[in-house]
Design an enzyme around this catalytic site. Structure first.
Site, mmCIF file in Angstrom:
data_model
loop_
_atom_site.group_PDB
_atom_site.id
_atom_site.type_symbol
_atom_site.label_atom_id
_atom_site.label_comp_id
_atom_site.label_asym_id
_atom_site.label_seq_id
_atom_site.Cartn_x
_atom_site.Cartn_y
_atom_site.Cartn_z
ATOM 1 N N HIS A 84 -5.769 -8.885 -1.640
ATOM 2 C CA HIS A 84 -5.817 -9.210 -0.213
ATOM 3 C C HIS A 84 -6.901 -10.234 0.072
ATOM 4 O O HIS A 84 -7.968 -10.216 -0.530
ATOM 5 C CB HIS A 84 -6.107 -7.956 0.602
ATOM 6 C CG HIS A 84 -5.039 -6.919 0.530
ATOM 7 N ND1 HIS A 84 -5.019 -5.946 -0.423
ATOM 8 C CD2 HIS A 84 -3.945 -6.706 1.314
ATOM 9 C CE1 HIS A 84 -3.954 -5.176 -0.243
ATOM 10 N NE2 HIS A 84 -3.294 -5.617 0.806
ATOM 11 N N MET B 89 -1.781 -7.215 6.720
ATOM 12 C CA MET B 89 -2.845 -8.083 6.182
ATOM 13 C C MET B 89 -2.439 -8.777 4.881
ATOM 14 O O MET B 89 -3.285 -9.074 4.037
ATOM 15 C CB MET B 89 -4.108 -7.253 5.962
ATOM 16 C CG MET B 89 -4.613 -6.590 7.241
ATOM 17 S SD MET B 89 -5.994 -5.501 6.933
ATOM 18 C CE MET B 89 -6.085 -4.598 8.488
ATOM 19 N N SER B 90 -1.157 -9.028 4.720
ATOM 20 C CA SER B 90 -0.704 -9.682 3.471
ATOM 21 C C SER B 90 0.567 -10.471 3.760
ATOM 22 O O SER B 90 0.751 -10.968 4.853
ATOM 23 C CB SER B 90 -0.435 -8.610 2.403
ATOM 24 O OG SER B 90 0.616 -7.751 2.803
ATOM 25 N N ASN C 122 1.893 3.085 10.841
ATOM 26 C CA ASN C 122 1.183 3.532 12.047
ATOM 27 C C ASN C 122 1.628 2.656 13.209
ATOM 28 O O ASN C 122 2.135 1.558 12.999
ATOM 29 C CB ASN C 122 -0.340 3.392 11.859
ATOM 30 C CG ASN C 122 -0.747 1.963 11.531
ATOM 31 O OD1 ASN C 122 -0.610 1.514 10.386
ATOM 32 N ND2 ASN C 122 -1.225 1.240 12.533
ATOM 33 N N ALA D 55 2.600 -2.429 3.942
ATOM 34 C CA ALA D 55 2.397 -1.445 5.000
ATOM 35 C C ALA D 55 2.032 -2.240 6.253
ATOM 36 O O ALA D 55 1.316 -3.227 6.168
ATOM 37 C CB ALA D 55 1.255 -0.514 4.621
ATOM 38 N N HIS E 222 -3.641 1.210 -4.331
ATOM 39 C CA HIS E 222 -3.171 0.100 -5.157
ATOM 40 C C HIS E 222 -3.649 0.350 -6.579
ATOM 41 O O HIS E 222 -4.833 0.250 -6.868
ATOM 42 C CB HIS E 222 -3.767 -1.222 -4.680
ATOM 43 C CG HIS E 222 -3.188 -1.712 -3.401
ATOM 44 N ND1 HIS E 222 -2.219 -2.683 -3.349
ATOM 45 C CD2 HIS E 222 -3.431 -1.363 -2.141
ATOM 46 C CE1 HIS E 222 -1.892 -2.899 -2.103
ATOM 47 N NE2 HIS E 222 -2.619 -2.118 -1.330
ATOM 48 N N TYR F 2 -8.691 -10.138 2.619
ATOM 49 C CA TYR F 2 -9.867 -9.442 3.166
ATOM 50 C C TYR F 2 -10.780 -8.864 2.096
ATOM 51 O O TYR F 2 -11.921 -8.517 2.361
ATOM 52 C CB TYR F 2 -9.462 -8.361 4.185
ATOM 53 C CG TYR F 2 -8.707 -7.169 3.636
ATOM 54 C CD1 TYR F 2 -9.352 -6.189 2.894
ATOM 55 C CD2 TYR F 2 -7.354 -7.017 3.897
ATOM 56 C CE1 TYR F 2 -8.662 -5.098 2.405
ATOM 57 C CE2 TYR F 2 -6.650 -5.931 3.405
ATOM 58 C CZ TYR F 2 -7.315 -4.974 2.657
ATOM 59 O OH TYR F 2 -6.628 -3.904 2.176
ATOM 60 N N GLU F 3 -10.274 -8.765 0.867
ATOM 61 C CA GLU F 3 -11.137 -8.301 -0.223
ATOM 62 C C GLU F 3 -12.023 -9.441 -0.727
ATOM 63 O O GLU F 3 -12.817 -9.245 -1.646
ATOM 64 C CB GLU F 3 -10.281 -7.799 -1.399
ATOM 65 C CG GLU F 3 -9.476 -6.554 -1.108
ATOM 66 C CD GLU F 3 -8.523 -6.236 -2.253
ATOM 67 O OE1 GLU F 3 -8.955 -5.589 -3.210
ATOM 68 O OE2 GLU F 3 -7.354 -6.655 -2.184
ATOM 69 N N HIS G 189 -6.848 4.688 7.186
ATOM 70 C CA HIS G 189 -6.036 4.362 6.016
ATOM 71 C C HIS G 189 -5.230 5.574 5.522
ATOM 72 O O HIS G 189 -4.196 5.404 4.873
ATOM 73 C CB HIS G 189 -6.925 3.793 4.906
ATOM 74 C CG HIS G 189 -6.159 3.113 3.810
ATOM 75 N ND1 HIS G 189 -5.428 1.961 4.035
ATOM 76 C CD2 HIS G 189 -5.987 3.409 2.513
ATOM 77 C CE1 HIS G 189 -4.844 1.589 2.906
ATOM 78 N NE2 HIS G 189 -5.171 2.452 1.951
ATOM 79 N N SER H 153 0.829 -1.216 0.000
ATOM 80 C CA SER H 153 0.000 0.000 0.000
ATOM 81 C C SER H 153 0.854 1.252 0.000
ATOM 82 O O SER H 153 1.722 1.418 0.862
ATOM 83 C CB SER H 153 -0.866 0.056 1.261
ATOM 84 O OG SER H 153 -1.865 -0.902 1.204
HETATM 85 N N1 HPA Z 1 -2.856 -3.501 11.304
HETATM 86 C C1 HPA Z 1 -3.001 -4.322 10.249
HETATM 87 N N2 HPA Z 1 -2.596 -4.011 9.034
HETATM 88 C C2 HPA Z 1 -2.010 -2.819 8.843
HETATM 89 C C3 HPA Z 1 -1.841 -1.901 9.888
HETATM 90 C C4 HPA Z 1 -2.280 -2.274 11.192
HETATM 91 O O1 HPA Z 1 -2.158 -1.516 12.177
HETATM 92 N N3 HPA Z 1 -1.227 -0.807 9.360
HETATM 93 C C5 HPA Z 1 -1.047 -1.054 8.035
HETATM 94 N N4 HPA Z 1 -1.509 -2.277 7.715
#
Ligand code: HPA
Length: 264
Positions: A85, A203-204, A227, A115, A63, A87-88, A239, A32
């Site tokens: 992903h 998440m990947s 973050n 990310a 993306h 989650y998609e 995001h 990302s």
């Molecule tokens: N958690 C999960 N996935 C992420 C995060 C997070 O804090 N930041 C960027 N991708």
């Protein structure tokens, strides 16, 4: 599972018909906000994912959904700007499509990026971290994720840090936990993950590394801390900060990936 499913060979044939090379040195999966790496490719050429038959489309903001080819340091590469992903709604078998395609093109190495949220409180937003192990969380249920993970990423992590230092970049190292998403984790989950020795969460990447291990494709993975994970700071996660953090490090990230393509 045979080594590569037939649709991968079909995608490869389609790409070669459309001026992609028959073999590549390296493949890069861009996380990302990190798609900017593609602007550093020499003689770039790209095809949007939605023009590639059998290719899923990426729907996440940040993306672009475009497959690049070209040269980096004189070496032929492909770069996936936009990933699929879990989650998609993609099964894990689809999330690893870039890894399979890299193998089909005979790539000698794979560089994965993402990310991530930092759980390790000595990390800060904007840090780059090389992954030296993965934590699969609860997602060992899919045939992809339940594969034995036979890679030892520690020597690779050492080498990545050496290469990074040689171009003046400091890179953290640590363990990446694969969380299914799409919602961020709860504070309690993050506290628990910290006691389990996890440094960052995203998440990947973990399924992709597991698939690379199955296919004997040497891989290195880099997280960009966008973050601090849930509950580390008294602020809401969103995001936008992922994109903002990526913006501040996109040049260093591209320099690092360029160096890794040349020297890893
Ligand atoms: N958690 C999960 N996935 C992420 C995060 C997070 O804090 N930041 C960027 N991708």
């Amino acid at each position: 599972m045979s080594e590569l499913p037939e649709y991968i060979e079909k995608i490869k044939a389609h790409l070669i018909e459309n001026d992609f090379p028959e073999e590549i040195e390296a493949a890069v999966i861009l996380g990302s906000g990190l798609g900017d790496f593609s602007t550093t490719i020499d003689e770039p050429f790209s095809i949007p994912y939605n023009q590639i038959p059998n290719f899923p489309h990426s729907s996440v903001e940040g993306h672009a959904g475009e497959l690049f080819t070209g040269l980096v340091g004189g070496k032929k590469i492909i770069a996936f700007s936009g990933r699929f992903h879990h989650y998609e709604g993609y099964p894990l078998s689809k999330t690893v499509l870039p890894v399979r395609l890299a193998k089909a093109f005979n790539a000698k190495k794979l560089i994965v990026s993402n990310a991530a949220g930092a759980i390790n409180t000595s990390f800060k937003v904007g840090d780059l971290m090389v992954i030296d192990d993965i934590f699969r969380g609860l997602y060992k249920v899919s045939p992809v994720a339940s594969q034995k993970f036979s890679y030892n990423l520690r020597p690779v992590a050492d080498r990545v840090r050496e290469i990074a230092a040689s171009i003046g970049l400091e890179v953290q190292r640590g363990t990446y936990l694969f969380a299914k998403g799409p919602s961020y984790e709860t504070k309690a989950e993050i506290r628990a993950f910290r006691t389990m020795g996890v440094d960052v969460v995203g998440m990947s990447t973990a399924p992709e590394l597991i698939e690379a291990s199955r296919l004997n494709l040497p891989a290195a993975a880099i997280s960009l801390v966008t973050n601090m994970a849930a509950g580390v700071l008294k602020q809401k996660l969103d995001h936008a900060e992922v994109k903002a953090a990526a913006e501040t490090r996109k040049e260093d990230f591209a320099r690092l990936v360029n160096a890794l393509i040349g020297e890893l």
